[in-house]
Design an enzyme around this catalytic site. Structure first.
Site, PDB file in Angstrom:
ATOM      1  N   ILE A 135       0.876  -1.175   0.000  1.00 34.31           N
ATOM      2  CA  ILE A 135       0.000   0.000   0.000  1.00 34.31           C
ATOM      3  C   ILE A 135       0.908   1.219   0.000  1.00 34.31           C
ATOM      4  O   ILE A 135       1.768   1.361   0.870  1.00 34.31           O
ATOM      5  CB  ILE A 135      -0.941   0.018   1.212  1.00 34.31           C
ATOM      6  N   LEU A 136       0.726   2.074  -0.979  1.00 38.59           N
ATOM      7  CA  LEU A 136       1.593   3.241  -1.136  1.00 38.59           C
ATOM      8  C   LEU A 136       0.748   4.503  -1.223  1.00 38.59           C
ATOM      9  O   LEU A 136      -0.155   4.594  -2.061  1.00 38.59           O
ATOM     10  CB  LEU A 136       2.441   3.104  -2.399  1.00 38.59           C
ATOM     11  N   VAL A 137       1.016   5.453  -0.349  1.00 39.64           N
ATOM     12  CA  VAL A 137       0.400   6.775  -0.421  1.00 39.64           C
ATOM     13  C   VAL A 137       1.498   7.761  -0.782  1.00 39.64           C
ATOM     14  O   VAL A 137       2.571   7.765  -0.152  1.00 39.64           O
ATOM     15  CB  VAL A 137      -0.261   7.161   0.921  1.00 39.64           C
ATOM     16  N   GLN A 195       0.364  11.744   2.681  1.00 45.50           N
ATOM     17  CA  GLN A 195       0.522  10.787   3.776  1.00 45.50           C
ATOM     18  C   GLN A 195       0.018  11.352   5.095  1.00 45.50           C
ATOM     19  O   GLN A 195      -0.086  12.550   5.282  1.00 45.50           O
ATOM     20  CB  GLN A 195       1.997  10.383   3.897  1.00 45.50           C
ATOM     21  N   GLY A 209      -5.015   9.590   6.413  1.00 42.77           N
ATOM     22  CA  GLY A 209      -6.025   8.541   6.453  1.00 42.77           C
ATOM     23  C   GLY A 209      -6.217   7.778   5.152  1.00 42.77           C
ATOM     24  O   GLY A 209      -7.054   6.873   5.089  1.00 42.77           O
ATOM     25  N   GLY A 248      -4.069   5.712   3.559  1.00 39.50           N
ATOM     26  CA  GLY A 248      -3.610   4.328   3.644  1.00 39.50           C
ATOM     27  C   GLY A 248      -4.637   3.448   4.325  1.00 39.50           C
ATOM     28  O   GLY A 248      -4.915   2.330   3.890  1.00 39.50           O
ATOM     29  N   GLU A 290       1.722  -9.122   2.705  1.00 38.65           N
ATOM     30  CA  GLU A 290       3.061  -9.682   2.525  1.00 38.65           C
ATOM     31  C   GLU A 290       4.091  -8.839   3.266  1.00 38.65           C
ATOM     32  O   GLU A 290       4.392  -7.709   2.875  1.00 38.65           O
ATOM     33  CB  GLU A 290       3.412  -9.733   1.034  1.00 38.65           C
TER      34      GLU A 290
END
Length: 275
Positions: A61-63, A68, A71, A73, A95
């Site tokens: 998961i990348l914001v 960032q 909220g 993510g 993972e």
């Protein structure tokens, strides 16, 4: 062949089992034109699960940096849970999550579990058992693990996998202790007992665990590894700890202290949003 680079690992975008979720914000500029801003994304892989199901594993998961800690993510994680539930996958896993993502994940899961009625009786019974007396004075300390039915209910309905639910279970018990300070010694003793069996695994009597010597920078005679076979709950998990008894106890205590801090931090944040 097309690849999508996420972090340091390329994703083969022609593989139909990869799923990318983009978080887009639509805004109207001063000229009245609509703009689409990419705030973040999530990548997940869909594994086959016998006989006619699948498991959804989040790879990342990348914001993006400007967005960032707002909220987003958490929102992406909640969307993936919604997908897992609506499509009735077997469970949702992550993972090798970083500490911060694991923290957000646990906060999200705790808030879902607190309103999940099928496990409330099991939680209340575990809390009541802990409140019965000074467990630290007893020869055998109970682990207070959830019943198999609760584990299955959580997986089937909320898609929280067993390993993650066991982490959340300790937080649920902590939240149920009121006042917490009165029972804190016994709670910490239970955490220590559980970690001693899971990590060190010596004389624990748990099926599937084995302790073997391994080579390390300190020499083979100084270290060992614990692992569980495929019949065990944590197959593939390896933890190396100094074989010296005094050092073992010191390292174990550090792990216990860190785990208790994690539990307290999640418990403090379950009321307001975590991210």
């Amino acid at each position: 062949m097309l690849y999508f680079l996420l972090g340091s690992s390329p994703i083969e975008v022609t593989d139909p089992n990869w799923e990318l979720y983009l978080l887009i914000q639509k805004k109207i500029d001063l000229q009245g034109d609509e703009q689409s801003l990419l705030l973040g994304l999530a990548a997940a892989y869909r594994f086959y699960h016998y006989p006619q199901s699948s498991r959804l594993r989040i790879s990342q998961i990348l914001v993006l940096p400007p967005y960032q800690h707002q909220g987003y993510g958490r929102y992406l994680l909640e969307v993936l849970y919604d997908v897992a539930v609506s499509e009735d996958v077997y469970d949702l896993t992550i993972e090798e999550p970083l500490d911060y993502l694991q923290h957000v994940r646990t906060c999200v899961d705790i808030q879902r579990l607190l309103v999940f009625q099928p496990i409330q009786q099991a939680v209340n019974e575990a809390v009541s058992h802990l409140k019965q007396g000074k467990l630290s004075k007893k020869t055998e300390i109970p682990r207070l693990i959830p019943p198999r039915s609760a584990i299955e209910n959580v997986r089937e309905s909320l898609k929280i996998n067993k390993k993650q639910f066991l982490r959340c279970w300790e937080v649920l018990i902590y939240i149920g202790l009121d006042p917490v300070d009165k029972y804190m010694d016994d709670f910490v003793r239970i955490i220590s007992n559980r970690m001693r069996e899971d990590i060190i695994g010596i004389d624990s009597g748990t099926d599937g665990k084995q302790v073997i010597p391994v080579e390390s920078e300190y020499g083979e005679e100084m270290s060992f590894a614990m692992y569980k076979s495929q019949s065990g709950e944590a197959a593939g998990t390896v933890q190396i700890i100094d074989e010296n008894q005094a050092n073992q106890e010191e390292q174990l205590q550090k792990l216990v202290d860190e785990r208790v801090r994690e539990i307290k931090l999640v418990a403090e944040k379950v009321a307001p949003p975590c991210v």
